[in-house]
Design a protein around this motif. Sequence first.
Motif, PDB file in Angstrom:
ATOM      1  N   PHE A 116       1.003  -1.168  -0.049  1.00 30.43           N
ATOM      2  CA  PHE A 116       0.063  -0.036   0.046  1.00 30.43           C
ATOM      3  C   PHE A 116       0.946   1.124  -0.005  1.00 30.43           C
ATOM      4  CE2 PHE A 116      -2.793  -3.242   1.590  1.00 30.43           C
ATOM      5  CZ  PHE A 116      -3.890  -2.923   0.940  1.00 30.43           C
ATOM      6  N   ASN A 117       0.454   2.228  -0.704  1.00 32.83           N
ATOM      7  CA  ASN A 117       1.369   3.367  -0.994  1.00 32.83           C
ATOM      8  C   ASN A 117       0.524   4.757  -0.732  1.00 32.83           C
ATOM      9  OD1 ASN A 117       3.582   4.835  -1.473  1.00 32.83           O
ATOM     10  ND2 ASN A 117       2.917   5.140  -3.812  1.00 32.83           N
ATOM     11  N   CYS A 118       0.233   4.864   0.662  1.00 32.15           N
ATOM     12  CA  CYS A 118      -0.702   6.043   1.021  1.00 32.15           C
ATOM     13  C   CYS A 118      -0.501   6.113   2.605  1.00 32.15           C
ATOM     14  CB  CYS A 118      -2.231   5.685   0.773  1.00 32.15           C
ATOM     15  SG  CYS A 118      -2.763   4.302   1.558  1.00 32.15           S
ATOM     16  N   SER A 119      -0.812   7.377   3.256  1.00 36.45           N
ATOM     17  CA  SER A 119      -0.815   7.511   4.613  1.00 36.45           C
ATOM     18  C   SER A 119      -1.718   6.595   5.369  1.00 36.45           C
ATOM     19  CB  SER A 119      -1.291   8.944   5.028  1.00 36.45           C
ATOM     20  OG  SER A 119      -2.675   9.015   4.568  1.00 36.45           O
ATOM     21  N   ASP A 120      -1.495   6.429   6.620  1.00 35.85           N
ATOM     22  CA  ASP A 120      -2.450   5.297   7.459  1.00 35.85           C
ATOM     23  C   ASP A 120      -3.930   5.893   7.310  1.00 35.85           C
ATOM     24  OD1 ASP A 120      -0.559   3.973   7.752  1.00 35.85           O
ATOM     25  OD2 ASP A 120      -0.026   4.643   9.566  1.00 35.85           O
ATOM     26  N   GLY A 121      -4.035   7.501   7.229  1.00 33.80           N
ATOM     27  CA  GLY A 121      -5.365   8.006   7.428  1.00 33.80           C
ATOM     28  C   GLY A 121      -6.104   7.696   6.026  1.00 33.80           C
ATOM     29  N   GLU A 122      -5.506   7.581   4.935  1.00 32.41           N
ATOM     30  CA  GLU A 122      -6.001   7.367   3.833  1.00 32.41           C
ATOM     31  C   GLU A 122      -6.394   5.852   3.666  1.00 32.41           C
ATOM     32  OE1 GLU A 122      -3.318  10.961   1.445  1.00 32.41           O
ATOM     33  OE2 GLU A 122      -2.586   8.718   1.531  1.00 32.41           O
TER      34      GLU A 122
END
Lengths: 131, 131, 131, 131
Positions: free
Chosen positions: D7-13
């Motif tokens: 996964f390539n995103c922030s934890d919130g995303e």
Amino acid sequence: MRSTTCFNCSDGERAAFELGIKLASFFHQYLGAPINLGNVDSMESAICEGILSQPFVTDAEISLDREEIERSVSGFGYCSLSERMMAGRVTIVYEGMEAVGELGWAEEMRYPLMRVVSVGPHGQKNDMDLE
Amino acid sequence: MRSTTCFNCSDGERAAFELGIKLASFFHQYLGAPINLGNVDSMESAICEGILSQPFVTDAEISLDREEIERSVSGFGYCSLSERMMAGRVTIVYEGMEAVGELGWAEEMRYPLMRVVSVGPHGQKNDMDLE
Amino acid sequence: MRSTTCFNCSDGERAAFELGIKLASFFHQYLGAPINLGNVDSMESAICEGILSQPFVTDAEISLDREEIERSVSGFGYCSLSERMMAGRVTIVYEGMEAVGELGWAEEMRYPLMRVVSVGPHGQKNDMDLE
Amino acid sequence: MRSTTCFNCSDGERAAFELGIKLASFFHQYLGAPINLGNVDSMESAICEGILSQPFVTDAEISLDREEIERSVSGFGYCSLSERMMAGRVTIVYEGMEAVGELGWAEEMRYPLMRVVSVGPHGQKNDMDLE
């Protein structure tokens, strides 16, 4: 004649059974699919070809109600395929017995009615549309 | 006797038609539902009660295969309800005619087979299980 | 910037949220559809156009695995669309933020994994495919 | 912090992405299920337990609208679960980030709206209901 193998019924009953399967799979599989006037042709074709891939189906017509779709499209530009939009006719032939049935919204019953149009020997004129 | 109103078939054919509808709605409605050993009882009950709410159904038994579920659960702790896990038996009574049918995975065919166990006058002993 | 109206999150989070919706609707809507090599093109197009009709979708690619379909087709000439056959990539743009995600069968997890490929400002090169 | 592995995103995303998946799977999986006042409790429980079996879900509430069901039941004694009847709230916790979201019918939009109620560090008071 009795239906073979692990079926224990007449060929007419078997044809009617297969007909019920196909109409219900149409309804429960595709209800809720995202739809608008732009993709309705594509969805109709895919549903129809899917039914034609199922056993004993010799004919299928699918009709998704463009007017109801247009009325139902939200500000987001699409809606979910609903029971009021779905109509179809399927023909089954099993061991020489033909069963024809329809799915369509019956406004007076407020119900997506699946009904048997006819069951009889294939090749005879037994497809009396009762509407 | 002929089935009434907008149906054009015998009562046995009508019972078989309704049977096909219920087995296919079980399959196509719930295939894909998230399942594990913790929620399988709840899902089984809900599916069964849903089928019992449908017209002409007098009995329904649903069985989701716990061993197959256990084998299929991923590292995320659940799996999707698959055709190999689904089994059920439904009884329809329409105008005195009873139709009994089953859905179950047939490994030799690699197919989720829906079949008619029996069609005959309700109250007689016509429910011969062929398994 | 915060997502507007009745959403309480950043635009990147909103784009990721919309992405999750589209991948899950693909999976849960079409799993179980009758499929074989004859209707796979039609089904692929219809699924893809359906996703493109949904809000904030700017691109969608759907790929149904022909080899897995061929392996799965039963003696009845078709099979049910399964999680092992379904793959797709969807792009969302929300208020200048782009989210790209994929659904695909992960054999090592035995799981139909939905994942975020990238979230970032639209128009920049942030679509790093991690495979 | 970035979401791990593939996964390539922030934890919130990522939390928002998982939230979208759960709300859409609720909608597309169960829309169309046969329902009436007799089986609504059972269906509600099963849907809720199904969502709770999915990854990163820490809380789920499902509410099927009894009044709308009562209005929609046909002469056959049941109806199909429709978008107007479905409401729910799901909480996701991913790596310390919590995302809360809802599905509910928005009459003014004539749309089954899925929305993000909040995204923020778990344990803080960030669950502001905006209704």
